[in-house]
Scaffold this active site. Sequence first.
Site, PDB file in Angstrom:
ATOM      1  N   ASP A  21       0.830  -1.209   0.000  1.00 41.22           N
ATOM      2  CA  ASP A  21       0.000   0.000   0.000  1.00 41.22           C
ATOM      3  C   ASP A  21       0.861   1.254   0.000  1.00 41.22           C
ATOM      4  O   ASP A  21       1.967   1.250   0.532  1.00 41.22           O
ATOM      5  CB  ASP A  21      -0.914  -0.043   1.245  1.00 41.22           C
ATOM      6  CG  ASP A  21      -2.082   0.908   1.123  1.00 41.22           C
ATOM      7  OD1 ASP A  21      -2.316   1.459   0.023  1.00 41.22           O
ATOM      8  OD2 ASP A  21      -2.777   1.116   2.137  1.00 41.22           O
ATOM      9  N   ASN A  23       1.420   3.391  -2.903  1.00 36.43           N
ATOM     10  CA  ASN A  23       2.016   3.815  -4.182  1.00 36.43           C
ATOM     11  C   ASN A  23       1.525   5.204  -4.596  1.00 36.43           C
ATOM     12  O   ASN A  23       2.306   6.038  -5.051  1.00 36.43           O
ATOM     13  CB  ASN A  23       1.646   2.838  -5.304  1.00 36.43           C
ATOM     14  CG  ASN A  23       2.288   1.484  -5.120  1.00 36.43           C
ATOM     15  OD1 ASN A  23       3.148   1.307  -4.274  1.00 36.43           O
ATOM     16  ND2 ASN A  23       1.868   0.518  -5.929  1.00 36.43           N
ATOM     17  N   ARG A  34      -0.150   8.993 -10.052  1.00 39.49           N
ATOM     18  CA  ARG A  34      -0.209   7.759  -9.266  1.00 39.49           C
ATOM     19  C   ARG A  34       0.519   6.596  -9.952  1.00 39.49           C
ATOM     20  O   ARG A  34       1.155   5.771  -9.293  1.00 39.49           O
ATOM     21  CB  ARG A  34      -1.669   7.365  -9.017  1.00 39.49           C
ATOM     22  CG  ARG A  34      -2.456   8.390  -8.202  1.00 39.49           C
ATOM     23  CD  ARG A  34      -3.915   7.973  -8.083  1.00 39.49           C
ATOM     24  NE  ARG A  34      -4.024   6.647  -7.502  1.00 39.49           N
ATOM     25  CZ  ARG A  34      -3.980   6.405  -6.195  1.00 39.49           C
ATOM     26  NH1 ARG A  34      -3.855   7.382  -5.339  1.00 39.49           N
ATOM     27  NH2 ARG A  34      -4.076   5.172  -5.748  1.00 39.49           N
ATOM     28  N   HIS A  38       3.060   3.243  -8.899  1.00 39.58           N
ATOM     29  CA  HIS A  38       2.922   1.813  -9.207  1.00 39.58           C
ATOM     30  C   HIS A  38       4.182   1.297  -9.900  1.00 39.58           C
ATOM     31  O   HIS A  38       4.661   0.204  -9.616  1.00 39.58           O
ATOM     32  CB  HIS A  38       1.693   1.562 -10.082  1.00 39.58           C
ATOM     33  CG  HIS A  38       0.405   1.959  -9.424  1.00 39.58           C
ATOM     34  ND1 HIS A  38       0.121   1.668  -8.111  1.00 39.58           N
ATOM     35  CD2 HIS A  38      -0.677   2.649  -9.881  1.00 39.58           C
ATOM     36  CE1 HIS A  38      -1.071   2.153  -7.795  1.00 39.58           C
ATOM     37  NE2 HIS A  38      -1.570   2.756  -8.852  1.00 39.58           N
ATOM     38  N   TRP A  70     -11.158  -2.309  -9.211  1.00 34.54           N
ATOM     39  CA  TRP A  70     -11.763  -2.064 -10.526  1.00 34.54           C
ATOM     40  C   TRP A  70     -12.484  -0.726 -10.562  1.00 34.54           C
ATOM     41  O   TRP A  70     -12.694  -0.155 -11.623  1.00 34.54           O
ATOM     42  CB  TRP A  70     -12.749  -3.179 -10.907  1.00 34.54           C
ATOM     43  CG  TRP A  70     -12.119  -4.507 -11.198  1.00 34.54           C
ATOM     44  CD1 TRP A  70     -12.298  -5.668 -10.511  1.00 34.54           C
ATOM     45  CD2 TRP A  70     -11.237  -4.842 -12.293  1.00 34.54           C
ATOM     46  NE1 TRP A  70     -11.572  -6.697 -11.083  1.00 34.54           N
ATOM     47  CE2 TRP A  70     -10.918  -6.208 -12.173  1.00 34.54           C
ATOM     48  CE3 TRP A  70     -10.675  -4.110 -13.344  1.00 34.54           C
ATOM     49  CZ2 TRP A  70     -10.064  -6.872 -13.067  1.00 34.54           C
ATOM     50  CZ3 TRP A  70      -9.829  -4.765 -14.234  1.00 34.54           C
ATOM     51  CH2 TRP A  70      -9.530  -6.126 -14.087  1.00 34.54           C
ATOM     52  N   LEU A 132      10.865 -20.475  -4.687  1.00 32.86           N
ATOM     53  CA  LEU A 132       9.802 -19.601  -4.166  1.00 32.86           C
ATOM     54  C   LEU A 132       8.533 -19.668  -5.018  1.00 32.86           C
ATOM     55  O   LEU A 132       8.600 -19.617  -6.244  1.00 32.86           O
ATOM     56  CB  LEU A 132      10.325 -18.156  -4.153  1.00 32.86           C
ATOM     57  CG  LEU A 132       9.309 -17.071  -3.785  1.00 32.86           C
ATOM     58  CD1 LEU A 132       8.980 -17.113  -2.301  1.00 32.86           C
ATOM     59  CD2 LEU A 132       9.834 -15.694  -4.159  1.00 32.86           C
ATOM     60  N   ARG A 189       1.735  -5.124   6.080  1.00 35.97           N
ATOM     61  CA  ARG A 189       1.070  -4.054   5.340  1.00 35.97           C
ATOM     62  C   ARG A 189       1.895  -2.778   5.457  1.00 35.97           C
ATOM     63  O   ARG A 189       2.283  -2.377   6.546  1.00 35.97           O
ATOM     64  CB  ARG A 189      -0.345  -3.783   5.870  1.00 35.97           C
ATOM     65  CG  ARG A 189      -1.033  -2.687   5.038  1.00 35.97           C
ATOM     66  CD  ARG A 189      -2.494  -2.492   5.342  1.00 35.97           C
ATOM     67  NE  ARG A 189      -3.101  -1.638   4.318  1.00 35.97           N
ATOM     68  CZ  ARG A 189      -4.348  -1.709   3.906  1.00 35.97           C
ATOM     69  NH1 ARG A 189      -5.156  -2.579   4.419  1.00 35.97           N
ATOM     70  NH2 ARG A 189      -4.797  -0.892   2.968  1.00 35.97           N
TER      71      ARG A 189
HETATM   72  C1  FPP Z   1      -1.560   0.165  -3.587  1.00 34.10           C
HETATM   73  O1  FPP Z   1      -1.181   1.508  -3.516  1.00 34.10           O
HETATM   74  C2  FPP Z   1      -1.066  -0.479  -4.805  1.00 34.10           C
HETATM   75  C3  FPP Z   1      -1.840  -1.051  -5.786  1.00 34.10           C
HETATM   76  C4  FPP Z   1      -3.304  -1.113  -5.713  1.00 34.10           C
HETATM   77  C5  FPP Z   1      -1.243  -1.611  -6.999  1.00 34.10           C
HETATM   78  C6  FPP Z   1      -0.023  -2.458  -6.759  1.00 34.10           C
HETATM   79  C7  FPP Z   1       0.534  -2.875  -8.044  1.00 34.10           C
HETATM   80  C8  FPP Z   1       1.855  -2.894  -8.330  1.00 34.10           C
HETATM   81  C9  FPP Z   1       2.930  -2.527  -7.387  1.00 34.10           C
HETATM   82  C10 FPP Z   1       2.255  -3.402  -9.666  1.00 34.10           C
HETATM   83  C11 FPP Z   1       2.666  -4.810  -9.422  1.00 34.10           C
HETATM   84  C12 FPP Z   1       2.998  -5.573 -10.589  1.00 34.10           C
HETATM   85  C13 FPP Z   1       3.385  -6.875 -10.470  1.00 34.10           C
HETATM   86  C14 FPP Z   1       3.717  -7.660 -11.674  1.00 34.10           C
HETATM   87  C15 FPP Z   1       3.482  -7.569  -9.167  1.00 34.10           C
HETATM   88  P1  FPP Z   1      -2.308   2.600  -3.627  1.00 34.10           P
HETATM   89  O2  FPP Z   1      -2.470   2.966  -5.054  1.00 34.10           O
HETATM   90  O3  FPP Z   1      -3.539   2.132  -2.950  1.00 34.10           O
HETATM   91  O4  FPP Z   1      -1.664   3.795  -2.846  1.00 34.10           O
HETATM   92  P2  FPP Z   1      -2.418   4.899  -1.969  1.00 34.10           P
HETATM   93  O5  FPP Z   1      -3.058   4.164  -0.834  1.00 34.10           O
HETATM   94  O6  FPP Z   1      -1.301   5.787  -1.529  1.00 34.10           O
HETATM   95  O7  FPP Z   1      -3.399   5.569  -2.863  1.00 34.10           O
END
Ligand code: FPP
Length: 246
Positions: A21, A23, A34, A38, A70, A132, A189
């Site tokens: 969490d 990103n 954003r 990611h 989604w 793994l 987390r």
């Molecule tokens: C949560 O941060 C992150 C996500 C919902 C997406 C995670 C996806 C990736 C890191 C890409 C992974 C790819 C592979 C192949 C494993 P958030 O967007 O909810 O952050 P926020 O809470 O600060 O808004």
Amino acid sequence: MGFKDQIDLSRLPEHIAIIMDGNGRWAKGKGKLRVFGHRNGVVSVRDVVEGAGEIGVKYVTLYTFSSENWSRPRLEVSAIMELMISTIHKEINNFMKNNVRLNAIGELNMLPEKCYRELTSAMERTSQNTGLVLTLALSYSSRREIVSAVKNIASKVLSGELNIDQINEETIENNLYTSAMPDPELMIRTSGEYRISNYLLWQIAYAELYFTAKLWPDFRREDFFEAIVDFQKRERRFGMTSEQLN
Ligand code: FPP
């Protein structure tokens, strides 16, 4: 001494689940979109997966995209899907080299065709690897997973294959997406949020929970090792007393 040296390799958690969490906030803090968060989150994924392989953790399960995700803006959803396609494509050789088996749980049929194909072909190619097991939770909702298990079980009862009195915890477990894995012993987390957010609700019944304020794109293997050291300092009692354990 780094955290890695403090880990007792004979008592590693066999399965570690991670809620990646923060990103979006990480990117916002840098004045970026954003998606930039990611993209950098993928760097953390690679580092943690390598770290897990390095010490011999058997299962890592990443909350990559929830069913609720989604509803995010269409552009963000498609950017995450594109990122997944390109990452899996790029990482496949590393998975082969490092003996990683790629796995996925969730309503995978909801994924865009191209993403689904990239994913299943990588799962197929790595299926004989014995190191793994890296599981991506994609279009995943723990409650929906339980609903789907209940439906499977109900249909077996209807067809006479199963008697109601035979239903036990194992029956439920065998009908979850995670039936082939042990339950997570540690759940991490990031980003200072103290929630489970519909992740592996049944499976984490006895997991130790570890929360860190670090945002996911800042999380590295050293932070992962620190969580394991913390885990190993805890006493896991499974409902018993300390005296019974000693
Ligand atoms: C949560 O941060 C992150 C996500 C919902 C997406 C995670 C996806 C990736 C890191 C890409 C992974 C790819 C592979 C192949 C494993 P958030 O967007 O909810 O952050 P926020 O809470 O600060 O808004």
